[in-house]
Design a protein around this motif. Structure first.
Motif, PDB file in Angstrom:
ATOM      1  N   LYS A 153       0.843  -1.187   0.000  1.00  0.00           N
ATOM      2  CA  LYS A 153       0.000   0.000   0.000  1.00  0.00           C
ATOM      3  C   LYS A 153       0.886   1.247   0.000  1.00  0.00           C
ATOM      4  O   LYS A 153       2.081   1.163  -0.224  1.00  0.00           O
ATOM      5  N   ASN A 154       0.298   2.401   0.253  1.00  0.00           N
ATOM      6  CA  ASN A 154       1.042   3.657   0.157  1.00  0.00           C
ATOM      7  C   ASN A 154       1.971   3.889   1.341  1.00  0.00           C
ATOM      8  O   ASN A 154       1.716   3.406   2.450  1.00  0.00           O
ATOM      9  N   LEU A 155       3.013   4.668   1.089  1.00  0.00           N
ATOM     10  CA  LEU A 155       3.724   5.353   2.149  1.00  0.00           C
ATOM     11  C   LEU A 155       3.063   6.719   2.278  1.00  0.00           C
ATOM     12  O   LEU A 155       2.957   7.452   1.290  1.00  0.00           O
ATOM     13  N   GLY A 156       2.582   7.036   3.473  1.00  0.00           N
ATOM     14  CA  GLY A 156       1.898   8.300   3.681  1.00  0.00           C
ATOM     15  C   GLY A 156       2.740   9.265   4.495  1.00  0.00           C
ATOM     16  O   GLY A 156       3.596   8.864   5.288  1.00  0.00           O
ATOM     17  N   CYS A 157       2.492  10.544   4.293  1.00  0.00           N
ATOM     18  CA  CYS A 157       3.175  11.595   5.042  1.00  0.00           C
ATOM     19  C   CYS A 157       2.190  12.744   5.199  1.00  0.00           C
ATOM     20  O   CYS A 157       1.400  13.025   4.291  1.00  0.00           O
ATOM     21  N   ILE A 158       2.211  13.415   6.341  1.00  0.00           N
ATOM     22  CA  ILE A 158       1.309  14.538   6.576  1.00  0.00           C
ATOM     23  C   ILE A 158       2.102  15.749   7.053  1.00  0.00           C
ATOM     24  O   ILE A 158       3.042  15.618   7.844  1.00  0.00           O
ATOM     25  N   CYS A 159       1.747  16.904   6.547  1.00  0.00           N
ATOM     26  CA  CYS A 159       2.351  18.162   6.956  1.00  0.00           C
ATOM     27  C   CYS A 159       1.487  18.768   8.053  1.00  0.00           C
ATOM     28  O   CYS A 159       0.317  19.095   7.817  1.00  0.00           O
ATOM     29  N   LEU A 160       2.027  18.929   9.240  1.00  0.00           N
ATOM     30  CA  LEU A 160       1.237  19.404  10.364  1.00  0.00           C
ATOM     31  C   LEU A 160       0.971  20.902  10.306  1.00  0.00           C
ATOM     32  O   LEU A 160       0.126  21.412  11.052  1.00  0.00           O
ATOM     33  N   ASP A 161       1.663  21.610   9.438  1.00  0.00           N
ATOM     34  CA  ASP A 161       1.391  23.039   9.268  1.00  0.00           C
ATOM     35  C   ASP A 161       0.010  23.271   8.662  1.00  0.00           C
ATOM     36  O   ASP A 161      -0.708  24.186   9.057  1.00  0.00           O
ATOM     37  N   ASN A 162      -0.330  22.449   7.667  1.00  0.00           N
ATOM     38  CA  ASN A 162      -1.586  22.680   6.938  1.00  0.00           C
ATOM     39  C   ASN A 162      -2.411  21.410   6.755  1.00  0.00           C
ATOM     40  O   ASN A 162      -3.452  21.447   6.097  1.00  0.00           O
ATOM     41  N   MET A 163      -1.942  20.283   7.335  1.00  0.00           N
ATOM     42  CA  MET A 163      -2.630  18.993   7.292  1.00  0.00           C
ATOM     43  C   MET A 163      -2.718  18.412   5.874  1.00  0.00           C
ATOM     44  O   MET A 163      -3.552  17.551   5.586  1.00  0.00           O
ATOM     45  N   GLU A 164      -1.855  18.869   4.993  1.00  0.00           N
ATOM     46  CA  GLU A 164      -1.816  18.303   3.649  1.00  0.00           C
ATOM     47  C   GLU A 164      -1.200  16.915   3.692  1.00  0.00           C
ATOM     48  O   GLU A 164      -0.209  16.672   4.385  1.00  0.00           O
ATOM     49  N   GLU A 165      -1.794  15.986   2.935  1.00  0.00           N
ATOM     50  CA  GLU A 165      -1.332  14.602   2.916  1.00  0.00           C
ATOM     51  C   GLU A 165      -0.580  14.315   1.610  1.00  0.00           C
ATOM     52  O   GLU A 165      -0.952  14.822   0.545  1.00  0.00           O
ATOM     53  N   TYR A 166       0.454  13.496   1.717  1.00  0.00           N
ATOM     54  CA  TYR A 166       1.269  13.087   0.568  1.00  0.00           C
ATOM     55  C   TYR A 166       1.347  11.575   0.536  1.00  0.00           C
ATOM     56  O   TYR A 166       1.424  10.924   1.579  1.00  0.00           O
ATOM     57  N   TYR A 167       1.360  11.020  -0.660  1.00  0.00           N
ATOM     58  CA  TYR A 167       1.397   9.556  -0.797  1.00  0.00           C
ATOM     59  C   TYR A 167       2.342   9.142  -1.925  1.00  0.00           C
ATOM     60  O   TYR A 167       2.461   9.829  -2.937  1.00  0.00           O
ATOM     61  N   VAL A 168       2.990   7.998  -1.692  1.00  0.00           N
ATOM     62  CA  VAL A 168       3.805   7.355  -2.726  1.00  0.00           C
ATOM     63  C   VAL A 168       3.293   5.936  -2.868  1.00  0.00           C
ATOM     64  O   VAL A 168       3.223   5.185  -1.899  1.00  0.00           O
TER      65      VAL A 168
END
Length: 230
Positions: free
Chosen positions: A215-230
């Motif tokens: 499945k994905n590797l997820g990452c979240i930016c706590l400044d703006n709660m934007e989510e990133y996925y690979v």
């Protein structure tokens, strides 16, 4: 913040490309960098070179460290089992191997003495948790959760085992005014509809999206709660 890379070096490298970290950014990695996948040590060696990556201890680093720190620094593959039999650490070794540690061990044994030493020193200095205030919001970052949770209990009063092995009850809100950011439990185990995605409910932010399970590797930016996925 991201977590539970489990040796998925290609996903890790791709995520760094997407994030485009600069000197003003901090990336927190909530443990379980190693085991199961093939390149956990390689990820650690890359993280070591980056001052803006802050590692937090996971149960897999904890298991590995308990075994590796007790071995002769120059141990060979041939001598490994003899050394383990000569210590009281055989149960810890079996626990680690049962949890996917063989890939990390093989990669570690291929290193020279100096690199082995650097890896162990690096893991030995991992933080157990982090508390952050960002844009008026408060976050607690920890790998697993809190065994024997009490909202009045000081975080420093929890043991390593309490923090790295606990699995949160994700239907329960732990803190009235803080977000709890965790790895350890893949989100598809929390909510089937969250498979491969970050889970956000009840002031939980669960970020182990199951990268090593395809499945994905997820990452979240706590400044703006934007989510990133690979």
């Amino acid at each position: 913040v991201m977590s539970d890379l489990h040796g998925c070096y290609e996903k890790y490298a791709r995520m760094l490309e997407i994030l485009k970290l600069n000197n003003h950014d901090l990336l927190y990695v909530l443990g379980d960098v190693i085991d199961r996948g093939n390149w956990g040590i390689s990820i650690l060696m890359d993280m070591m070179k980056r001052d803006n990556i802050i590692p937090i201890l996971g149960n897999h680093e904890y298991m590995a460290y308990q075994v590796l720190r007790c071995l002769n620094a120059n141990v060979t593959k041939e001598d490994l089992h003899r050394q383990l039999m000569d210590t009281d650490n055989l149960p810890a070794y079996h626990l680690w191997m049962m949890n996917g540690g063989h890939t990390t061990l093989q990669e570690f044994l291929a290193l020279d003495y100096q690199k082995r030493k650097q890896i162990l020193e690096y893991i030995g200095n991992f933080d157990l948790f982090e508390e952050l205030e960002i844009a008026g919001r408060f976050f607690i970052l920890v790998h697993g959760g809190f065994t024997g949770f009490d909202c009045k209990k000081d975080l420093y009063d929890y043991s390593i085992d309490d923090l790295v092995w606990a699995r949160c009850i994700y239907t329960k809100q732990y803190f009235p005014d803080k977000y709890l950011v965790t790895g350890h439990t893949p989100t598809f185990m929390i909510d089937e509809q969250c498979g491969g995605k970050i889970y956000q409910k009840h002031r939980h932010i669960a970020i182990d999206c199951g990268a090593v399970y395809g499945k994905n590797l997820g990452c979240i930016c706590l400044d703006n709660m934007e989510e990133y996925y690979v």
